[in-house]
Design an enzyme around this catalytic site. Structure first.
Site, mmCIF file in Angstrom:
data_model
loop_
_atom_site.group_PDB
_atom_site.id
_atom_site.type_symbol
_atom_site.label_atom_id
_atom_site.label_comp_id
_atom_site.label_asym_id
_atom_site.label_seq_id
_atom_site.Cartn_x
_atom_site.Cartn_y
_atom_site.Cartn_z
ATOM 1 N N GLY A 10 0.811 -1.216 0.000
ATOM 2 C CA GLY A 10 0.000 0.000 0.000
ATOM 3 C C GLY A 10 0.841 1.262 0.000
ATOM 4 C CD GLN A 11 -0.377 7.292 1.155
ATOM 5 O OE1 GLN A 11 -1.317 7.033 1.904
ATOM 6 N NE2 GLN A 11 0.001 8.530 0.911
ATOM 7 C CG ASP A 33 -0.312 -6.463 -0.018
ATOM 8 O OD1 ASP A 33 -0.126 -5.390 0.592
ATOM 9 O OD2 ASP A 33 -1.415 -6.758 -0.548
ATOM 10 C CG ASP A 52 -5.763 -13.441 4.161
ATOM 11 O OD1 ASP A 52 -5.683 -12.516 5.003
ATOM 12 O OD2 ASP A 52 -6.844 -13.942 3.801
ATOM 13 C CE1 TYR A 141 -7.884 3.223 9.196
ATOM 14 C CE2 TYR A 141 -8.177 5.456 10.000
ATOM 15 C CZ TYR A 141 -7.362 4.468 9.489
ATOM 16 O OH TYR A 141 -6.029 4.731 9.271
ATOM 17 C CE LYS A 145 -5.643 2.441 11.931
ATOM 18 N NZ LYS A 145 -4.630 1.394 11.667
ATOM 19 C CB ILE A 171 0.857 9.373 4.854
ATOM 20 C CG1 ILE A 171 0.673 8.762 6.246
ATOM 21 C CG2 ILE A 171 2.309 9.304 4.390
ATOM 22 C CD1 ILE A 171 1.648 9.184 7.273
HETATM 23 P P1 NAD Z 1 -3.141 0.945 2.112
HETATM 24 O O1 NAD Z 1 -4.594 0.711 2.033
HETATM 25 O O2 NAD Z 1 -2.488 1.784 1.068
HETATM 26 O O3 NAD Z 1 -2.359 -0.467 2.174
HETATM 27 C C1 NAD Z 1 -2.808 -1.545 2.954
HETATM 28 C C2 NAD Z 1 -2.249 -2.823 2.340
HETATM 29 O O4 NAD Z 1 -2.728 -3.920 3.110
HETATM 30 C C3 NAD Z 1 -2.733 -3.054 0.896
HETATM 31 O O5 NAD Z 1 -1.631 -3.251 0.035
HETATM 32 C C4 NAD Z 1 -3.594 -4.325 0.996
HETATM 33 O O6 NAD Z 1 -3.492 -5.164 -0.146
HETATM 34 C C5 NAD Z 1 -2.993 -4.980 2.229
HETATM 35 N N1 NAD Z 1 -3.921 -5.934 2.856
HETATM 36 C C6 NAD Z 1 -5.250 -5.794 3.056
HETATM 37 N N2 NAD Z 1 -5.758 -6.876 3.657
HETATM 38 C C7 NAD Z 1 -4.704 -7.726 3.853
HETATM 39 C C8 NAD Z 1 -4.571 -9.002 4.438
HETATM 40 N N3 NAD Z 1 -5.640 -9.655 4.938
HETATM 41 N N4 NAD Z 1 -3.351 -9.574 4.481
HETATM 42 C C9 NAD Z 1 -2.254 -8.944 3.960
HETATM 43 N N5 NAD Z 1 -2.318 -7.735 3.391
HETATM 44 C C10 NAD Z 1 -3.522 -7.121 3.349
HETATM 45 O O7 NAD Z 1 -2.828 1.539 3.579
HETATM 46 P P2 NAD Z 1 -1.629 2.513 4.011
HETATM 47 O O8 NAD Z 1 -2.065 3.903 3.697
HETATM 48 O O9 NAD Z 1 -0.329 2.029 3.514
HETATM 49 O O10 NAD Z 1 -1.725 2.379 5.602
HETATM 50 C C11 NAD Z 1 -0.963 1.445 6.329
HETATM 51 C C12 NAD Z 1 -1.302 1.594 7.807
HETATM 52 O O11 NAD Z 1 -1.091 2.961 8.214
HETATM 53 C C13 NAD Z 1 -2.768 1.283 8.154
HETATM 54 O O12 NAD Z 1 -2.826 0.714 9.441
HETATM 55 C C14 NAD Z 1 -3.420 2.650 8.192
HETATM 56 O O13 NAD Z 1 -4.552 2.658 9.013
HETATM 57 C C15 NAD Z 1 -2.288 3.473 8.785
HETATM 58 N N6 NAD Z 1 -2.450 4.896 8.478
HETATM 59 C C16 NAD Z 1 -2.303 5.362 7.206
HETATM 60 C C17 NAD Z 1 -2.486 6.705 6.931
HETATM 61 C C18 NAD Z 1 -2.335 7.264 5.546
HETATM 62 O O14 NAD Z 1 -2.559 8.473 5.343
HETATM 63 N N7 NAD Z 1 -1.918 6.479 4.564
HETATM 64 C C19 NAD Z 1 -2.813 7.595 7.984
HETATM 65 C C20 NAD Z 1 -2.987 7.081 9.262
HETATM 66 C C21 NAD Z 1 -2.770 5.734 9.517
#
Ligand code: NAD
Length: 315
Positions: A10-11, A33, A52, A141, A145, A171
């Site tokens: 992910g991001q 992932d 998973d 969500y 958290k 982010i």
């Molecule tokens: P994202 O949605 O971009 O990535 C999440 C990844 O998890 C995806 O690649 C998805 O394929 C994978 N995934 C989903 N279910 C899965 C499973 N069962 N097994 C394995 N992989 C699985 O999220 P992100 O933005 O990279 O965020 C990562 C963490 O940071 C999360 O906990 C999110 O809540 C937290 N967060 C992110 C932000 C933000 O702005 N990006 C802000 C606050 C907190």
């Protein structure tokens, strides 16, 4: 140190992988992932595996075989996506966390699971939001958290699991598009302005939210995990922020660099309600005191960097 990043596609994970490789060595980082096509992409930059996180047997085998010392659990359905299917959000977010904590306990790993500004709610003080305060979120969500913070602290106090985390704000990054959060507008706007010259924003123009530029977010994840545990009073989770702005402020600063850019608004009621319940700006002094947190990027430098990075992309 052998590190497993789960939810690596992910991001955050896409940019965390090279950051960890730089800090701890290429061979010591494994990206996992659930999406095979994402794992295929990750295999170009890292050792990688399809996993998973809800499948505890496979998860356990990977931790055991690779003698994992540290887990970054990034698995989550984000705020806006989570509201479309709250039951699924609970089972994925909490299921992945419980499995990760259990494996951290069994195999004596340290563990980082990001919390979020989504953990706060309407009756949290919105200005200078304290580290320790009212946390009654009204999104699934946010419920996940807050529960995640409590569960991670419980595993520390009950089982001695070295769990640590931060409450990330939105982010901002240019490596991988965001995955369905409420702060996504602050990333999307750069792509749309460069691609089309216009951007329609779903967040009201005067809503303030905290944000963090990706390089600072990455520093936070390693700095906290490498901090001397004796200095930590808190664990799950620390407020961290790099900047706070409203869409209006961000767009006006972008207009100074791209005078032809046009902005308008088509407010999404779900994102409006979520963003209104989150802090305007957080107090991150506990992170600063306890582990030396000090962000480097403010809004102006972030905009310059985002514009030049997105301009280099092929659309
Ligand atoms: P994202 O949605 O971009 O990535 C999440 C990844 O998890 C995806 O690649 C998805 O394929 C994978 N995934 C989903 N279910 C899965 C499973 N069962 N097994 C394995 N992989 C699985 O999220 P992100 O933005 O990279 O965020 C990562 C963490 O940071 C999360 O906990 C999110 O809540 C937290 N967060 C992110 C932000 C933000 O702005 N990006 C802000 C606050 C907190």
């Amino acid at each position: 140190m052998n590190i497993l990043v789960v939810g690596a596609g992910g991001q955050i994970g896409t940019e965390l992988i090279p950051h960890l490789q730089k800090n701890y060595g290429y061979d010591n980082v494994i990206a996992a992932d659930v999406r095979p096509e994402v794992v295929e992409r990750l295999s170009n930059i890292s050792r990688s595996v399809t996993l998973d996180a809800l499948d505890v047997k496979s998860y356990s085998a990977i931790v055991k075989e690779n003698r994992i010392d540290r887990i970054y659990n990034l698995v989550a359905l984000l705020s806006a996506t989570g509201e479309k299917n709250p039951q699924l959000a609970w089972s994925v977010n909490m299921g992945a966390l419980l499995n990760s904590l259990e494996l951290a306990r069994e195999f004596k790993c340290s563990i980082f699971t990001p919390s979020s500004i989504g953990a706060f709610g309407n009756n949290t003080p919105h200005d200078n939001t304290p580290q320790d305060t009212v946390m009654r979120p009204n999104t699934m969500y946010g419920v996940c958290k807050v529960s995640g913070e409590l569960l991670s602290d419980y595993y520390y106090s009950r089982f001695g699991v070295d769990s640590r985390s931060v409450r990330f704000p939105g982010i901002i990054s240019n490596g991988c598009l965001p995955g369905g959060g409420t702060t996504d507008y602050a990333v999307e706007v750069f792509y749309e302005i460069i691609r089309k010259g216009t951007y329609t924003c779903q967040i009201p123009e005067n809503t303030y939210m905290d944000m963090l530029y990706m390089p600072d977010a990455l520093e936070a994840t390693t700095q906290l995990m490498d901090a001397d545990p004796a200095t930590l009073i808190h664990r799950n989770s620390f407020n961290v922020t790099g900047m706070s702005f409203s869409p209006k402020e961000l767009f006006s600063a972008i207009s100074k660099r791209v005078p032809s850019a046009k902005f308008d608004y088509n407010v999404d009621p779900v994102k409006d309600a979520i963003s209104a319940s989150w802090p305007n700006y957080m107090d991150d002094s506990c992170a600063r005191k306890e582990w030396g947190w000090k962000p480097k990027w403010g809004m102006e430098e972030m905009i310059d960097d985002m514009l030049s990075a997105v301009r280099l992309k092929q659309f």
